[in-house]
Design a protein around this motif. Structure first.
Motif, PDB file in Angstrom:
ATOM      1  N   ALA A  46       0.478  -1.431  -0.645  1.00  6.51           N
ATOM      2  CA  ALA A  46      -0.132   0.115  -0.016  1.00  6.51           C
ATOM      3  C   ALA A  46       1.103   1.235  -0.106  1.00  6.51           C
ATOM      4  O   ALA A  46       2.129   1.393   0.234  1.00  6.51           O
ATOM      5  N   LEU A  47       0.301   2.770  -0.299  1.00 10.38           N
ATOM      6  CA  LEU A  47       0.873   3.667  -0.465  1.00 10.38           C
ATOM      7  C   LEU A  47       1.026   4.170   0.416  1.00 10.38           C
ATOM      8  O   LEU A  47       2.054   5.068   1.363  1.00 10.38           O
ATOM      9  N   ARG A  48       0.159   4.087   1.080  1.00 13.13           N
ATOM     10  CA  ARG A  48      -0.011   5.221   2.864  1.00 13.13           C
ATOM     11  C   ARG A  48      -0.283   3.636   3.887  1.00 13.13           C
ATOM     12  O   ARG A  48      -1.226   3.352   3.793  1.00 13.13           O
ATOM     13  N   ARG A  49       1.071   3.585   4.969  1.00 13.59           N
ATOM     14  CA  ARG A  49       0.862   1.878   5.532  1.00 13.59           C
ATOM     15  C   ARG A  49      -0.022   2.357   6.365  1.00 13.59           C
ATOM     16  O   ARG A  49       0.031   1.169   7.689  1.00 13.59           O
ATOM     17  N   THR A  50       0.613   3.881   7.707  1.00 14.82           N
ATOM     18  CA  THR A  50       0.717   3.493   8.641  1.00 14.82           C
ATOM     19  C   THR A  50      -0.787   4.390   8.775  1.00 14.82           C
ATOM     20  O   THR A  50      -1.142   5.746   8.064  1.00 14.82           O
ATOM     21  N   HIS A  51      -1.369   4.724   9.867  1.00 18.53           N
ATOM     22  CA  HIS A  51      -2.298   5.718  10.337  1.00 18.53           C
ATOM     23  C   HIS A  51      -1.824   7.000  10.250  1.00 18.53           C
ATOM     24  O   HIS A  51      -3.061   7.775   9.815  1.00 18.53           O
ATOM     25  N   ALA A  52      -0.559   7.371  10.630  1.00 19.84           N
ATOM     26  CA  ALA A  52      -0.118   8.381  10.886  1.00 19.84           C
ATOM     27  C   ALA A  52       0.190   9.131   9.186  1.00 19.84           C
ATOM     28  O   ALA A  52      -0.609  10.497   9.242  1.00 19.84           O
ATOM     29  N   GLN A  53       0.560   8.285   8.623  1.00 23.28           N
ATOM     30  CA  GLN A  53       0.162   8.382   6.689  1.00 23.28           C
ATOM     31  C   GLN A  53      -0.932   9.440   6.778  1.00 23.28           C
ATOM     32  O   GLN A  53      -1.076   9.915   6.084  1.00 23.28           O
ATOM     33  N   LYS A  54      -1.929   8.454   6.963  1.00 22.24           N
ATOM     34  CA  LYS A  54      -3.373   8.273   6.048  1.00 22.24           C
ATOM     35  C   LYS A  54      -4.359  10.349   7.160  1.00 22.24           C
ATOM     36  O   LYS A  54      -4.252  10.375   6.181  1.00 22.24           O
ATOM     37  N   ILE A  55      -3.786  10.003   8.212  1.00 19.25           N
ATOM     38  CA  ILE A  55      -4.343  10.993   8.633  1.00 19.25           C
ATOM     39  C   ILE A  55      -3.489  12.561   8.176  1.00 19.25           C
ATOM     40  O   ILE A  55      -3.981  13.162   8.065  1.00 19.25           O
ATOM     41  N   ARG A  56      -2.155  12.696   8.344  1.00 18.40           N
ATOM     42  CA  ARG A  56      -1.392  13.814   6.886  1.00 18.40           C
ATOM     43  C   ARG A  56      -2.005  13.777   5.716  1.00 18.40           C
ATOM     44  O   ARG A  56      -2.233  14.655   5.393  1.00 18.40           O
ATOM     45  N   LEU A  57      -2.508  12.742   5.619  1.00 15.79           N
ATOM     46  CA  LEU A  57      -2.576  12.682   4.084  1.00 15.79           C
ATOM     47  C   LEU A  57      -4.230  13.455   3.835  1.00 15.79           C
ATOM     48  O   LEU A  57      -4.514  14.124   2.947  1.00 15.79           O
ATOM     49  N   VAL A  58      -4.799  13.169   4.537  1.00 17.71           N
ATOM     50  CA  VAL A  58      -6.230  13.774   5.110  1.00 17.71           C
ATOM     51  C   VAL A  58      -6.536  15.468   5.110  1.00 17.71           C
ATOM     52  O   VAL A  58      -6.704  16.314   4.828  1.00 17.71           O
ATOM     53  N   ILE A  59      -5.427  15.524   6.411  1.00 15.20           N
ATOM     54  CA  ILE A  59      -5.425  17.615   7.141  1.00 15.20           C
ATOM     55  C   ILE A  59      -4.081  17.579   5.720  1.00 15.20           C
ATOM     56  O   ILE A  59      -4.775  19.063   5.295  1.00 15.20           O
ATOM     57  N   LEU A  60      -3.490  17.102   4.969  1.00 15.31           N
ATOM     58  CA  LEU A  60      -3.234  18.259   3.765  1.00 15.31           C
ATOM     59  C   LEU A  60      -4.355  18.126   2.696  1.00 15.31           C
ATOM     60  O   LEU A  60      -4.440  19.304   1.751  1.00 15.31           O
ATOM     61  N   ILE A  61      -5.093  17.077   1.823  1.00  8.12           N
ATOM     62  CA  ILE A  61      -5.859  17.886   1.253  1.00  8.12           C
ATOM     63  C   ILE A  61      -7.145  18.816   1.585  1.00  8.12           C
ATOM     64  O   ILE A  61      -7.764  19.638   0.524  1.00  8.12           O
ATOM     65  N   VAL A  62      -7.682  18.446   3.345  1.00 11.72           N
ATOM     66  CA  VAL A  62      -8.772  19.680   3.649  1.00 11.72           C
ATOM     67  C   VAL A  62      -8.061  21.257   3.725  1.00 11.72           C
ATOM     68  O   VAL A  62      -8.483  21.841   3.084  1.00 11.72           O
ATOM     69  N   LEU A  63      -6.318  20.708   3.935  1.00 17.00           N
ATOM     70  CA  LEU A  63      -5.653  22.275   3.952  1.00 17.00           C
ATOM     71  C   LEU A  63      -5.592  22.993   2.265  1.00 17.00           C
ATOM     72  O   LEU A  63      -5.823  24.379   1.949  1.00 17.00           O
ATOM     73  N   GLY A  64      -5.369  21.887   1.724  1.00 13.76           N
ATOM     74  CA  GLY A  64      -5.334  22.596  -0.158  1.00 13.76           C
ATOM     75  C   GLY A  64      -6.818  22.389  -0.377  1.00 13.76           C
ATOM     76  O   GLY A  64      -6.708  23.131  -1.263  1.00 13.76           O
ATOM     77  N   LEU A  65      -8.077  22.036   0.221  1.00 13.02           N
ATOM     78  CA  LEU A  65      -9.089  22.464  -0.398  1.00 13.02           C
ATOM     79  C   LEU A  65      -9.591  24.060   0.147  1.00 13.02           C
ATOM     80  O   LEU A  65     -10.622  24.385  -0.542  1.00 13.02           O
ATOM     81  N   VAL A  66      -9.051  24.206   1.321  1.00 14.27           N
ATOM     82  CA  VAL A  66      -9.862  25.480   2.279  1.00 14.27           C
ATOM     83  C   VAL A  66      -9.123  26.045   1.624  1.00 14.27           C
ATOM     84  O   VAL A  66     -10.045  27.626   1.617  1.00 14.27           O
ATOM     85  N   PHE A  67      -7.270  26.227   0.973  1.00 10.35           N
ATOM     86  CA  PHE A  67      -6.806  27.324   0.778  1.00 10.35           C
ATOM     87  C   PHE A  67      -7.115  28.202  -0.200  1.00 10.35           C
ATOM     88  O   PHE A  67      -6.925  29.853   0.378  1.00 10.35           O
ATOM     89  N   PRO A  68      -7.473  27.363  -0.626  1.00 10.10           N
ATOM     90  CA  PRO A  68      -8.116  29.397  -1.803  1.00 10.10           C
ATOM     91  C   PRO A  68      -8.705  30.492  -1.805  1.00 10.10           C
ATOM     92  O   PRO A  68      -9.144  31.065  -1.824  1.00 10.10           O
ATOM     93  N   PHE A  69     -10.388  29.478  -0.852  1.00  9.86           N
ATOM     94  CA  PHE A  69     -10.841  30.442  -0.297  1.00  9.86           C
ATOM     95  C   PHE A  69     -10.352  31.299   1.077  1.00  9.86           C
ATOM     96  O   PHE A  69     -11.212  32.728   1.032  1.00  9.86           O
TER      97      PHE A  69
END
Lengths: 290, 347
Positions: free
Chosen positions: B15-38
């Motif tokens: 798997a590309l994301r193997r640990t919980h920490a990696q998955k959580i970081r990915l979600v945080i990153l995506i949310v930041l990316g979606l909120v940023f332009p606003f």
């Protein structure tokens, strides 16, 4: 026919300066296997330092030249000690990149001190036009040719007669064997860098005398590549012959064809040489064994 | 308390994301990316778009240099091919921007493959010099083929429109470029789980061993050049459409050096490294300019030397990274993660 002689003379003298820049480059590659992307900046620093010595401080040109050479040697030693030595044994891309970083740093330092405007240089080498076979050429250009020839002879003596020169060839041949014979490889690397910086400084002084000082002098760093590839990366006669050939080629295409073709032709030659004879005219052919 | 990563099935290990920490970081990153332009103003959006384009270019270069081990100094030239192809097709032939972008990617991939042919015979610094020549030749053609490129004059590209919306204002372009960043990332990360990607890595580590094991060196090296140039062409085409203007000054040897610096400072052979390096190198000049403005009250002369300070910092950063942290920002990021994962027993 006049045009031909004129172009030949221009090409020869330009080639002599290219060869001087290439000499230092080859020297560093020969002794330490490092490709120096900052060779043009060494030339730039040399030109500006001697400009400062003569035009800004007002020293006599002999004293100025000696001081410039001393500073160049110091620069070479510093660069070797601080930048290159930590990278011994690192992959080739790191070594390439660190000299690129160095070139950027040196250019920035020069621009901060002296600004970005080209300045004319007080001619310390006589530059009155001289007639040769119906063509006119500046005396300073002829001097460049003479000095390059003298440098070649000096280098030849250095490598065959002096202790350091022979030690340098030994290091180039086999570092471990040289170490076990009691040669300090570190000292040899420092020698190579300081001599390279000094020859570049001489080249810089010659160019500055002909065209003035300006940031575009660093462009010589890139123009050196076709020269050294044509001559062979590890060959000192190759640097001279390559420099003359590329200089002539640039002059003839510039004179007869024009269109700015002289800027790109050396690089086309480079690609062709790399495809058919990567070790150049005089370079040592390296056979890869598994 | 975790002392290591233990997997009980091959699926989990692959798997590309193997640990919980990696998955959580990915979600945080995506949310930041979606909120940023606003929440961001125009200045930050512009920076974000520039970083996005740089990431695509850096990933492209990293495929070639970091993963396949073929040093290239021709990045600027290849970007020029992408930008000019996209620009000329849209400006002269009226092709829609998305179509010209795709064509630009394909054309760049082809040009990249042609200049990759010497890589079969040349290695290491010889290849670096050959690609340097490629850079000079491409740029010379661009500035001298006046009927096609307009020579040293700027080529003006019309606004990219989609459903009647102008795409290249900073807000709309953000979605376009970062959407493409995500696509490029997913494709590239997965590339190195396939036969092709593994062949690239084998060539980098030891090309003779790779060819003994049945990797066709010629084919895979050219493929690496093609895939790499494809993304680089995309970055070039995006620059053309974003800026509305294509000039040769944007694609000089300095650009090739800048992108090499990105992937070396970020981390060779790593997609995360490409992100970090691209962001670092694109934001550094902006940060320096802002510092310069802030201290202008004390040093009025600083305006005139800011470009030199930027250039000096650029060189110094490269030297310092290579001397002290040759594996780049990616290694620092890993060390930080390890420190917290193993805290308080880091030994």
């Amino acid at each position: 026919m006049d045009l031909f002689i004129q172009l030949t003379l221009t090409g020869l003298t330009n080639g002599a300066i290219l060869a001087l820049a290439a000499l230092g480059f080859v020297l560093i590659y020969k002794s330490s296997d490092v490709i120096n992307f900052a060779q043009g900046e060494f030339l730039l620093v040399g030109a500006y330092v001697i400009f400062a010595m003569i035009a800004q401080v007002g020293l006599h040109w002999t004293i100025g030249m000696v001081l410039t050479l001393l500073i160049a040697v110091l620069l070479g030693v510093l660069v070797e000690r601080l930048v290159l030595r930590p990278l011994i044994g690192e992959p080739i891309i790191s070594v390439i990149m660190v000299t690129i970083g160095l070139s950027s740093l040196l250019r920035a330092i020069v621009s901060t001190i002296w600004g970005n405007q080209p300045k004319s240089f007080p001619p310390f080498i006589p530059s009155q036009p001289i007639n040769i076979l119906g063509a006119t050429v500046g005396a300073d250009r002829l001097w460049a040719l003479v000095i390059a020839a003298v440098m070649l002879v000096l280098f030849n003596f250095f490598f065959t007669r002096s202790r350091e020169g022979i030690a340098m060839r030994a290091v180039a041949d086999d570092q471990q064997a040289a170490l076990s014979m009691g040669i300090s490889v570190k000292k040899i690397f420092a020698w190579a860098w300081s001599i390279a910086a000094a020859t570049a400084a001489i080249g810089g002084a010659l160019v500055a005398n002909i065209v003035g000082v300006g940031p575009e002098l660093a462009g010589f760093g890139l123009r050196v590549f076709p020269v050294v590839i044509l001559g062979g990366l590890d060959s000192i006669p190759g640097a001279i012959v390559g420099g003359i050939i590329i200089g002539l080629l640039e002059a003839y295409t510039g004179g007869y064809i024009g269109q700015g073709l002289n800027q790109v032709l050396p690089f086309i030659v480079l690609i062709i040489i790399l495809m058919i004879r990567p070790y150049g005219l005089f370079g040592q052919e390296i056979i890869e064994r598994v | 308390m975790q002392s290591g990563i233990f997997h009980t099935s091959y699926e989990k290990d692959m798997a590309l994301r193997r640990t919980h920490a990696q998955k959580i970081r990915l979600v945080i990153l995506i949310v930041l990316g979606l909120v940023f332009p606003f929440i961001a103003n125009r200045y930050y959006l512009t920076l974000a778009n520039q970083v996005g384009i740089a990431i695509i270019g850096a990933i492209g270069l990293n495929i070639l240099v970091g993963y396949t081990g073929q040093i290239s100094l021709g990045q600027g030239g290849f970007m020029a091919v992408g930008a000019y192809t996209a620009g000329i097709l849209t400006a002269r032939l009226g092709m829609p921007w998305w179509a010209s972008t795709i064509v630009a990617c394909i054309v760049t991939a082809m040009i990249g493959t042609i200049f990759g042919i010497p890589s079969l015979r040349l290695k290491g610094l010889y290849l670096a010099i050959a690609t340097l020549a490629a850079q000079e030749i491409i740029l010379w053609i661009v500035t001298h083929w006046k009927t096609l490129t307009g020579g040293v004059e700027a080529l003006v590209v019309p606004d990219p429109m989609l459903f009647g919306i102008r795409m290249n204002n900073d807000f709309n372009f953000y979605w376009l470029v970062w959407g493409l960043v995500v696509v490029v990332t997913i494709l590239t990360v997965n590339l190195f789980r396939t036969r092709f990607g593994r062949a690239f890595i084998a060539i980098r580590d030891q090309d003779i061993a790779a060819s003994v094991m049945g990797v066709d060196l010629f084919k895979y090296k050219l493929l690496a050049f093609a895939i790499s140039s494809f993304w680089v062409g995309l970055a070039g085409a995006l620059i053309a459409h974003y800026r509305n203007i294509v000039t040769w000054e944007r694609f000089t040897i300095d650009v090739s050096v800048l992108y090499l610096a990105m992937i070396i400072i970020g981390g060779l052979g790593s997609v995360t490294g490409s992100y970090l390096g691209a962001a670092f190198m694109m934001l550094l000049p902006a940060v320096l300019t802002n510092i310069g403005r802030a201290v202008k009250g004390f040093f009025p002369a600083i305006d005139s030397i800011i470009p030199f300070i930027q250039q000096a910092t650029f060189g110094l950063v490269i030297i310092l990274f290579l001397v002290f942290e040759p594996e780049g920002l990616n290694k620092i990021w890993k060390d930080i993660k390890d420190y917290f994962r193993l805290w308080p027993f880091s030994y």
